[in-house]
Scaffold this active site. Structure first.
Site, PDB file in Angstrom:
ATOM      1  N   LYS A 126      47.115  36.076 -50.111  1.00 16.54           N
ATOM      2  CA  LYS A 126      46.209  35.668 -51.194  1.00 16.54           C
ATOM      3  C   LYS A 126      45.062  34.898 -50.576  1.00 16.54           C
ATOM      4  O   LYS A 126      45.208  34.309 -49.499  1.00 16.54           O
ATOM      5  CB  LYS A 126      46.954  34.757 -52.174  1.00 16.54           C
ATOM      6  CG  LYS A 126      46.324  34.695 -53.541  1.00 16.54           C
ATOM      7  CD  LYS A 126      46.770  35.863 -54.397  1.00 16.54           C
ATOM      8  CE  LYS A 126      46.037  35.945 -55.707  1.00 16.54           C
ATOM      9  NZ  LYS A 126      46.635  36.980 -56.580  1.00 16.54           N
ATOM     10  N   ASP A 166      41.109  38.838 -58.323  1.00 17.51           N
ATOM     11  CA  ASP A 166      41.964  37.950 -59.115  1.00 17.51           C
ATOM     12  C   ASP A 166      40.990  37.195 -60.033  1.00 17.51           C
ATOM     13  O   ASP A 166      39.894  37.718 -60.297  1.00 17.51           O
ATOM     14  CB  ASP A 166      42.766  37.001 -58.195  1.00 17.51           C
ATOM     15  CG  ASP A 166      43.887  36.268 -58.926  1.00 17.51           C
ATOM     16  OD1 ASP A 166      44.957  36.857 -59.115  1.00 17.51           O
ATOM     17  OD2 ASP A 166      43.696  35.109 -59.329  1.00 17.51           O
TER      18      ASP A 166
HETATM   19  P1  NDP Z   1      39.576  37.017 -64.977  1.00 19.71           P
HETATM   20  O1  NDP Z   1      38.726  36.126 -64.191  1.00 19.71           O
HETATM   21  O2  NDP Z   1      39.121  38.393 -65.275  1.00 19.71           O
HETATM   22  O3  NDP Z   1      39.919  36.335 -66.379  1.00 19.71           O
HETATM   23  C1  NDP Z   1      40.567  35.120 -66.470  1.00 19.71           C
HETATM   24  C2  NDP Z   1      40.615  34.682 -67.912  1.00 19.71           C
HETATM   25  O4  NDP Z   1      41.418  33.531 -68.032  1.00 19.71           O
HETATM   26  C3  NDP Z   1      39.239  34.304 -68.462  1.00 19.71           C
HETATM   27  O5  NDP Z   1      39.211  34.603 -69.824  1.00 19.71           O
HETATM   28  C4  NDP Z   1      39.151  32.819 -68.212  1.00 19.71           C
HETATM   29  O6  NDP Z   1      38.308  32.133 -69.092  1.00 19.71           O
HETATM   30  C5  NDP Z   1      40.601  32.411 -68.434  1.00 19.71           C
HETATM   31  N1  NDP Z   1      40.945  31.283 -67.563  1.00 19.71           N
HETATM   32  C6  NDP Z   1      40.887  31.225 -66.212  1.00 19.71           C
HETATM   33  N2  NDP Z   1      41.249  30.027 -65.767  1.00 19.71           N
HETATM   34  C7  NDP Z   1      41.541  29.303 -66.866  1.00 19.71           C
HETATM   35  C8  NDP Z   1      41.980  27.986 -67.051  1.00 19.71           C
HETATM   36  N3  NDP Z   1      42.190  27.150 -66.025  1.00 19.71           N
HETATM   37  N4  NDP Z   1      42.199  27.575 -68.331  1.00 19.71           N
HETATM   38  C9  NDP Z   1      41.992  28.422 -69.380  1.00 19.71           C
HETATM   39  N5  NDP Z   1      41.564  29.687 -69.254  1.00 19.71           N
HETATM   40  C10 NDP Z   1      41.351  30.114 -68.016  1.00 19.71           C
HETATM   41  O7  NDP Z   1      40.992  37.027 -64.246  1.00 19.71           O
HETATM   42  P2  NDP Z   1      42.173  38.093 -64.375  1.00 19.71           P
HETATM   43  O8  NDP Z   1      42.258  38.590 -65.775  1.00 19.71           O
HETATM   44  O9  NDP Z   1      42.053  39.029 -63.266  1.00 19.71           O
HETATM   45  O10 NDP Z   1      43.438  37.153 -64.051  1.00 19.71           O
HETATM   46  C11 NDP Z   1      44.176  36.507 -65.089  1.00 19.71           C
HETATM   47  C12 NDP Z   1      45.561  36.173 -64.561  1.00 19.71           C
HETATM   48  O11 NDP Z   1      46.232  37.373 -64.150  1.00 19.71           O
HETATM   49  C13 NDP Z   1      45.609  35.266 -63.315  1.00 19.71           C
HETATM   50  O12 NDP Z   1      46.776  34.491 -63.377  1.00 19.71           O
HETATM   51  C14 NDP Z   1      45.733  36.265 -62.162  1.00 19.71           C
HETATM   52  O13 NDP Z   1      46.306  35.656 -61.026  1.00 19.71           O
HETATM   53  C15 NDP Z   1      46.665  37.271 -62.794  1.00 19.71           C
HETATM   54  N6  NDP Z   1      46.689  38.604 -62.209  1.00 19.71           N
HETATM   55  C16 NDP Z   1      45.554  39.345 -62.078  1.00 19.71           C
HETATM   56  C17 NDP Z   1      45.616  40.632 -61.576  1.00 19.71           C
HETATM   57  C18 NDP Z   1      44.413  41.518 -61.493  1.00 19.71           C
HETATM   58  O14 NDP Z   1      44.593  42.686 -61.157  1.00 19.71           O
HETATM   59  N7  NDP Z   1      43.215  41.053 -61.807  1.00 19.71           N
HETATM   60  C19 NDP Z   1      46.894  41.194 -61.109  1.00 19.71           C
HETATM   61  C20 NDP Z   1      48.036  40.370 -61.371  1.00 19.71           C
HETATM   62  C21 NDP Z   1      47.910  39.117 -61.876  1.00 19.71           C
HETATM   63  P3  NDP Z   1      36.697  32.192 -68.922  1.00 19.71           P
HETATM   64  O15 NDP Z   1      36.297  33.543 -69.434  1.00 19.71           O
HETATM   65  O16 NDP Z   1      36.184  31.085 -69.773  1.00 19.71           O
HETATM   66  O17 NDP Z   1      36.426  32.016 -67.480  1.00 19.71           O
HETATM   67  O1  2IT Z   2      48.122  38.777 -58.478  1.00 18.20           O
HETATM   68  C1  2IT Z   2      47.909  39.974 -58.176  1.00 18.20           C
HETATM   69  O2  2IT Z   2      48.836  40.782 -58.053  1.00 18.20           O
HETATM   70  C2  2IT Z   2      46.518  40.405 -57.992  1.00 18.20           C
HETATM   71  N1  2IT Z   2      45.609  39.616 -58.193  1.00 18.20           N
HETATM   72  C3  2IT Z   2      46.226  41.796 -57.533  1.00 18.20           C
HETATM   73  C4  2IT Z   2      46.444  41.949 -56.063  1.00 18.20           C
HETATM   74  C5  2IT Z   2      45.986  43.261 -55.473  1.00 18.20           C
HETATM   75  O3  2IT Z   2      46.007  43.330 -54.230  1.00 18.20           O
HETATM   76  O4  2IT Z   2      45.621  44.177 -56.188  1.00 18.20           O
END
Ligand code: NDP
Ligand code: 2IT
Length: 451
Positions: A126, A166
């Site tokens: 990560k 992420d």
């Molecule tokens: P994005 O940046 O696309 O979206 C994150 C969302 O969560 C936004 O709406 C943001 O609000 C909100 N957010 C972020 N931090 C906070 C906080 N501290 N308090 C409240 N709201 C918050 O990220 P992802 O959708 O990619 O990721 C979301 C989660 O999923 C994370 O935990 C990530 O690790 C996990 N994840 C992501 C993967 C991926 O493929 N992208 C894969 C597996 C897990 P705002 O719009 O105001 O910034």
């Molecule tokens: O938390 C996760 O699994 C991710 N942010 C995606 C990792 C990846 O390599 O696609």
């Protein structure tokens, strides 16, 4: 044989607050795998836990870039290469002001077991930066990504370490990072996943995590003999990549998804959220969810300042299934009690470790289905691996092919997690099932590969 408590004592935490989330993730795993360690002493003999909780290396670097006013900006960049027993280090990059080594260690540690659960040849890593993309122009984001890659490129490669997105890192950022890597190395190779489709990305990668979480939930509800999601009210938190695609898939299968949240507040639309408008607000305009109620006046917006003490407004909404998809520890014990009191039957972690340990205990203790992150959100990294495969063979797979493989992968993970839980005497406990199954594969590889 040491008990879980004795194992945890070996990793006594210091005073470093940053490491709290890492210890939280680690303690959960140690409790879960206690029956495995008891049943086979080879894991203790080979000191697998001691070796697994320490990253192979932590890379930390300075990122200096110029903002639009030509002022010099300084951020910190990281890549944590945690474990490559099963394949190249693989995991996302997070750009968020809260990023520090402790958060990335927690995410990297979870990633090892998640990637193991997919059955695909990928290790765990990560990275990220405390850079805040919010309010920055495209040029500023590009200049930051370029500076970040100037350092990062030394440590990554298609067979070494393959970062992805992420929080705060999506197609735009991956595009700039890829462009800079290509420029520095003169090579066009699959060194990052989550690339836009027209230059090497996989179809369905943007959708994969959210869709995968819904596929996992469908499989879990069926396995546990609960009613399917069709026609049911669902709540989702977050309004980013994972949340919006979870909402999209839930709507496609006929569930009524009534909420989402961002860092500023919670949106509740009892008739079901207008996804096209949400995508426009969050993905195109990068604006606040509050914009939604300008046109949908009967929806309700609750700013963070009005959240209940130690809780979050979104989990007060009655629902059949809840999908926390924003960030770590966003679902507390109070939130869990509200969900339980309102008749919720299922919680699926789309985000990484969104539930506090107390919330998880309450949810499981009341017999709700609980899909832990490392199983439920593994669809994202699985499709990342499909992207690596396509890049390596210069192939392009159809949307249907990727979608079918994603669904199969999520169903396979669900089956494996449920069976493992049963085998180790904790039937229905998907946390323990995921931790044991994920750990065992990595541990066996580490033993076979020697020290
Ligand atoms: P994005 O940046 O696309 O979206 C994150 C969302 O969560 C936004 O709406 C943001 O609000 C909100 N957010 C972020 N931090 C906070 C906080 N501290 N308090 C409240 N709201 C918050 O990220 P992802 O959708 O990619 O990721 C979301 C989660 O999923 C994370 O935990 C990530 O690790 C996990 N994840 C992501 C993967 C991926 O493929 N992208 C894969 C597996 C897990 P705002 O719009 O105001 O910034
Ligand atoms: O938390 C996760 O699994 C991710 N942010 C995606 C990792 C990846 O390599 O696609």
């Amino acid at each position: 044989m040491p008990t879980a408590e004795q194992e945890i004592k070996k990793f006594e935490r210091g005073d470093c607050k940053q490491d709290d989330v890492f210890y939280q993730a680690m303690e959960e795993v140690i409790y879960s795998i206690a029956p495995l360690l008891k049943s086979d002493e080879k894991y203790t003999k080979h000191a697998i836990l001691e070796r697994l909780v320490v990253p192979d290396r932590v890379i930390k670097f300075k990122v200096v870039w110029l903002n639009d006013k030509n002022e010099i900006q300084v951020n910190t960049g990281y890549r944590i290469q945690f474990n490559n027993a099963l394949g190249p280090y693989k995991g996302g990059l997070r750009f968020h002001p809260t990023v520090n080594e402790g958060i990335l260690k927690f995410l990297g540690f979870e990633q090892i077991l998640k990637n193991s659960l997919t059955g695909l040849p990928i290790g765990g890593g990560k990275g990220g930066s405390d850079f805040n993309p919010k309010g920055k122009s495209d040029f500023e984001v590009m200049k930051f990504c370029t500076a970040f890659m100037t350092e990062l490129h030394k440590y990554i490669g298609p067979r070494v370490d393959v970062p992805a997105g992420d929080i705060g890192v999506g197609g735009r950022e991956i595009g700039y990072l890829f462009g800079e890597y290509k420029k520095i190395t003169s090579s066009f190779e699959g060194v990052l996943t989550g690339k836009p489709f027209f230059f090497g990305g996989s179809l369905m990668r943007p959708e994969a995590t959210g869709y995968g979480a819904v596929y996992f939930t469908e499989a879990m509800l069926e396995t546990e003999g609960k009613e399917p999601l069709e026609g049911k009210v669902c709540t989702v938190s977050g309004a980013g990549n994972v949340a919006l695609h979870a909402i999209e898939k839930l709507q496609q299968i006929g569930a009524i998804t009534v909420s989402c949240t961002d860092s500023r507040g919670t949106l509740y639309d009892s008739r079901g959220v207008d996804l096209a408008l949400l995508k426009e607000i969050k993905l195109e305009r990068r604006a606040s969810l509050e914009e939604y109620i300008k046109t949908h006046t009967d929806a309700k917006y609750t700013p963070v300042s009005e959240y209940p003490e130690d809780g979050h407004a979104v989990w007060e909404i009655p629902c059949y299934a809840a999908f926390p998809c924003a960030t770590q520890n966003e679902l507390t014990e109070i939130d869990a009690q509200n969900l339980i009191a309102n008749g919720c039957q299922s919680v699926t972690e789309g985000a990484n470790m969104p539930s506090t340990p107390e919330a998880t205990a309450a949810i499981q203790g009341h017999g709700l289905c609980f899909a832990p992150a490392k199983a439920a959100n593994a669809g994202g990294v699985a499709v990342s691996e499909f992207e690596m495969s396509q890049n390596a063979s210069m192939a392009k797979w159809s949307f249907e092919k990727v979608d079918n493989k994603l669904r199969d992968t999520m169903q396979m993970i669900c089956k494996r997690v449920a069976l493992t839980a049963k085998d180790y005497g904790v039937e229905g406990n998907y946390v323990d099932g995921a931790n044991i199954a994920g750990f065992k594969k990595v541990a066996d590889a580490m033993i076979a590969e020697g020290i």
